[in-house]
Design an enzyme around this catalytic site. Structure first.
Site, PDB file in Angstrom:
ATOM      1  N   CYS A 120       0.828  -1.219   0.000  1.00 50.25           N
ATOM      2  CA  CYS A 120       0.000   0.000   0.000  1.00 50.25           C
ATOM      3  C   CYS A 120       0.856   1.261   0.000  1.00 50.25           C
ATOM      4  O   CYS A 120       0.363   2.341  -0.322  1.00 50.25           O
ATOM      5  CB  CYS A 120      -0.949  -0.003   1.184  1.00 50.25           C
ATOM      6  SG  CYS A 120      -2.077  -1.394   1.113  1.00 50.25           S
ATOM      7  N   HIS A 180      -3.769   6.632   2.566  1.00 48.31           N
ATOM      8  CA  HIS A 180      -4.109   5.351   1.953  1.00 48.31           C
ATOM      9  C   HIS A 180      -5.488   4.919   2.463  1.00 48.31           C
ATOM     10  O   HIS A 180      -5.828   5.146   3.616  1.00 48.31           O
ATOM     11  CB  HIS A 180      -3.060   4.298   2.297  1.00 48.31           C
ATOM     12  CG  HIS A 180      -3.418   2.960   1.766  1.00 48.31           C
ATOM     13  ND1 HIS A 180      -3.568   2.732   0.415  1.00 48.31           N
ATOM     14  CD2 HIS A 180      -3.723   1.795   2.389  1.00 48.31           C
ATOM     15  CE1 HIS A 180      -3.934   1.482   0.241  1.00 48.31           C
ATOM     16  NE2 HIS A 180      -4.033   0.890   1.409  1.00 48.31           N
ATOM     17  N   ASN A 207      -9.939  -0.850  -0.959  1.00 46.98           N
ATOM     18  CA  ASN A 207      -8.483  -0.703  -0.911  1.00 46.98           C
ATOM     19  C   ASN A 207      -7.887  -1.229  -2.223  1.00 46.98           C
ATOM     20  O   ASN A 207      -7.899  -2.431  -2.474  1.00 46.98           O
ATOM     21  CB  ASN A 207      -7.952  -1.501   0.290  1.00 46.98           C
ATOM     22  CG  ASN A 207      -6.440  -1.408   0.445  1.00 46.98           C
ATOM     23  OD1 ASN A 207      -5.753  -0.816  -0.391  1.00 46.98           O
ATOM     24  ND2 ASN A 207      -5.930  -1.996   1.511  1.00 46.98           N
TER      25      ASN A 207
HETATM   26  N1  ACO Z   1     -18.575  -9.891   7.470  1.00 47.58           N
HETATM   27  C1  ACO Z   1     -19.098 -10.214   8.652  1.00 47.58           C
HETATM   28  N2  ACO Z   1     -18.362 -10.574   9.730  1.00 47.58           N
HETATM   29  C2  ACO Z   1     -17.018 -10.569   9.568  1.00 47.58           C
HETATM   30  C3  ACO Z   1     -16.397 -10.246   8.346  1.00 47.58           C
HETATM   31  C4  ACO Z   1     -17.233  -9.907   7.270  1.00 47.58           C
HETATM   32  N3  ACO Z   1     -16.763  -9.553   6.055  1.00 47.58           N
HETATM   33  N4  ACO Z   1     -15.080 -10.321   8.499  1.00 47.58           N
HETATM   34  C5  ACO Z   1     -14.852 -10.697   9.762  1.00 47.58           C
HETATM   35  N5  ACO Z   1     -16.035 -10.844  10.409  1.00 47.58           N
HETATM   36  C6  ACO Z   1     -16.269 -11.232  11.779  1.00 47.58           C
HETATM   37  C7  ACO Z   1     -15.097 -11.982  12.381  1.00 47.58           C
HETATM   38  O1  ACO Z   1     -15.164 -13.365  12.048  1.00 47.58           O
HETATM   39  C8  ACO Z   1     -15.305 -11.743  13.854  1.00 47.58           C
HETATM   40  O2  ACO Z   1     -16.290 -12.632  14.330  1.00 47.58           O
HETATM   41  P1  ACO Z   1     -16.090 -13.365  15.756  1.00 47.58           P
HETATM   42  O3  ACO Z   1     -16.031 -12.247  16.756  1.00 47.58           O
HETATM   43  O4  ACO Z   1     -17.306 -14.218  15.853  1.00 47.58           O
HETATM   44  O5  ACO Z   1     -14.802 -14.110  15.652  1.00 47.58           O
HETATM   45  C9  ACO Z   1     -15.907 -10.347  13.903  1.00 47.58           C
HETATM   46  O6  ACO Z   1     -16.423 -10.077  12.580  1.00 47.58           O
HETATM   47  C10 ACO Z   1     -14.923  -9.274  14.260  1.00 47.58           C
HETATM   48  O7  ACO Z   1     -13.784  -9.431  13.449  1.00 47.58           O
HETATM   49  P2  ACO Z   1     -12.531  -8.512  13.639  1.00 47.58           P
HETATM   50  O8  ACO Z   1     -11.399  -9.015  12.803  1.00 47.58           O
HETATM   51  O9  ACO Z   1     -12.297  -8.318  15.109  1.00 47.58           O
HETATM   52  O10 ACO Z   1     -13.070  -7.125  13.037  1.00 47.58           O
HETATM   53  P3  ACO Z   1     -12.356  -5.748  13.064  1.00 47.58           P
HETATM   54  O11 ACO Z   1     -13.209  -4.757  13.716  1.00 47.58           O
HETATM   55  O12 ACO Z   1     -10.924  -5.847  13.510  1.00 47.58           O
HETATM   56  O13 ACO Z   1     -12.322  -5.380  11.507  1.00 47.58           O
HETATM   57  C11 ACO Z   1     -10.903  -5.381   9.603  1.00 47.58           C
HETATM   58  C12 ACO Z   1     -11.649  -6.224  10.598  1.00 47.58           C
HETATM   59  C13 ACO Z   1     -11.894  -4.552   8.820  1.00 47.58           C
HETATM   60  C14 ACO Z   1     -10.150  -6.306   8.642  1.00 47.58           C
HETATM   61  C15 ACO Z   1      -9.893  -4.460  10.332  1.00 47.58           C
HETATM   62  O14 ACO Z   1      -9.172  -5.186  11.263  1.00 47.58           O
HETATM   63  C16 ACO Z   1      -8.940  -3.765   9.390  1.00 47.58           C
HETATM   64  O15 ACO Z   1      -9.313  -2.923   8.617  1.00 47.58           O
HETATM   65  N6  ACO Z   1      -7.645  -4.064   9.472  1.00 47.58           N
HETATM   66  C17 ACO Z   1      -6.621  -3.392   8.692  1.00 47.58           C
HETATM   67  C18 ACO Z   1      -6.616  -3.790   7.249  1.00 47.58           C
HETATM   68  C19 ACO Z   1      -5.466  -3.090   6.557  1.00 47.58           C
HETATM   69  O16 ACO Z   1      -5.159  -1.945   6.861  1.00 47.58           O
HETATM   70  N7  ACO Z   1      -4.760  -3.743   5.675  1.00 47.58           N
HETATM   71  C20 ACO Z   1      -3.535  -3.128   5.190  1.00 47.58           C
HETATM   72  C21 ACO Z   1      -3.548  -2.798   3.833  1.00 47.58           C
HETATM   73  S1  ACO Z   1      -3.468  -4.152   2.729  1.00 47.58           S
HETATM   74  C22 ACO Z   1      -1.912  -4.176   1.936  1.00 47.58           C
HETATM   75  O17 ACO Z   1      -0.963  -3.564   2.359  1.00 47.58           O
HETATM   76  C23 ACO Z   1      -1.804  -5.090   0.749  1.00 47.58           C
END
Ligand code: ACO
Length: 339
Positions: free
Chosen positions: A123, A264, A294
């Site tokens: 990213c 980003h 993203n």
């Molecule tokens: N739909 C519904 N539920 C979901 C989904 C979905 N798409 N995805 C995960 N859940 C569930 C999980 O299974 C979990 O359920 P559980 O509590 O029963 O286990 C619950 O939702 C909470 O999941 P979390 O992972 O705790 O959710 P969080 O609030 O952390 O959000 C997210 C997840 C959106 C991925 C967040 O952590 C995030 O944005 N992280 C950073 C991503 C990023 O910046 N990536 C870098 C760039 S990529 C690159 O460099 C190539």
């Protein structure tokens, strides 16, 4: 012999003299994804700020997207591909390991005079590439450097993994970097960082020398994005805000001095944390995560191109870009707009 002894080298401030982007036409909403994985429009929007994203067609590659953005760029600048000296393609989804997407793009657009290479900064790839281009231009080695940020993230996403497949989209953005006539506008400064210890939280384990492709690696889904979302989120919130604050601080600026902040677009909550720290108003911040999700290396140039097209930015405006991504890689770049 020092570099200055070459005589041809000078120190000119590098400037972005044209910007463009290309997005595939296919629009995929959160509702569409509800039909594929156990998710909901509400969950995706509340946790990320994403409403829809674009998907490339089958067979449409990173260099295809980059070539489409570049053709528009050249038209906007009124030059031909033969005028280009260097092509840098920032991507984590090259068409193939080799030849580079920069070489494939070169032949697609007919840039016979240019050399080129791919840059893997996830990213942060576009900021890394723009800073690299600025060195070639600033030192006087090259006069016209094409920087493309392009990714077909759908080629490395597991559409059975709801935790990652909802986060990404495909796209490309391009800028032309040239020497300026004066030092008033152009790329002022950049801060680039990486920390390989973060590699364990966001990676694609298969296909390289560690895990060459086999039926087993495919079965184990090693050719897809693997992410510990919570850890990435935690580091991203701090990393992107820190590197943005640091840039303002070392130039004696505050958030109020910025016309546009281009973060980003991985998660709206990560963006909000950075803009709260800098006390920016939303009108100062480029946000398109709702429409494109993203797009990795393409995100920042797409935001820049949209800001230019909508006349949200004008000559002399102060702009800061900031990113955080796999590696970990992160950085910020400050520039005064030329066009
Ligand atoms: N739909 C519904 N539920 C979901 C989904 C979905 N798409 N995805 C995960 N859940 C569930 C999980 O299974 C979990 O359920 P559980 O509590 O029963 O286990 C619950 O939702 C909470 O999941 P979390 O992972 O705790 O959710 P969080 O609030 O952390 O959000 C997210 C997840 C959106 C991925 C967040 O952590 C995030 O944005 N992280 C950073 C991503 C990023 O910046 N990536 C870098 C760039 S990529 C690159 O460099 C190539």
């Amino acid at each position: 012999m020092s570099v200055l002894d070459f005589g041809v080298l000078s120190t000119r401030r590098a400037k972005i003299t044209a910007v463009s982007h290309y997005l595939p036409e296919r629009r995929v909403t959160n509702k569409d994804l509800e039909k594929i994985v156990d998710t909901s429009d509400e969950w995706i929007f509340e946790r990320t700020g994403i409403r829809e994203r674009r998907f490339a067609e089958k067979g449409q590659t990173t260099s295809d997207l980059g070539a489409a953005a570049t053709r528009l760029l050249l038209e906007r600048r009124g030059i031909t591909a033969a005028d280009l000296d260097l092509i840098i393609v920032a991507t984590v989804t090259p068409d193939m390991f080799f030849p580079s997407s920069a070489c494939l793009l070169q032949t697609k657009i007919g840039a016979q005079k240019a050399w080129g290479f791919d840059l893997s900064g996830a990213c942060s790839g576009f900021i890394y590439a723009l800073a690299t281009a600025a060195q070639f231009v600033g030192s006087g080695v090259h006069k016209k450097v094409l920087v493309v940020g392009a990714d077909v993230m759908t080629s490395i996403i597991d559409f059975q993994d709801r935790a990652t497949c909802v986060l990404f989209g495909d796209g490309a953005g391009a800028v032309l970097v040239e020497p300026g006539e004066d030092d008033e506008r152009g790329i002022i400064d950049f801060i680039l960082r990486s920390d390989g210890a973060g590699g364990q939280f966001l990676y694609m384990p298969g296909g390289g020398s560690l895990n060459p492709p086999t039926a087993e690696t495919v079965k184990k889904k090693m050719h897809y994005v693997h992410q510990d979302g919570k850890n990435v989120f935690k580091f991203a919130v701090r990393g992107m805000a820190d590197v943005s604050q640091e840039m303002l601080g070392r130039h004696g600026l505050t958030g109020k001095d910025l016309k546009l902040y281009i973060p980003h677009q991985a998660n709206l909550r990560i963006i909000r944390a950075a803009i709260d720290r800098m006390e920016l108003s939303e009108s100062q911040v480029a946000i398109n995560i709702d429409r494109y999700a993203n797009t990795t290396a393409a995100t920042i140039p797409i935001c820049l191109s949209e800001a230019h097209e909508s006349k949200r930015i004008a000559r002399n405006d102060l702009i800061m870009m900031a990113s955080f991504g796999a590696g970990f890689t992160w950085g910020s770049l400050l520039l005064r707009w030329e066009i």
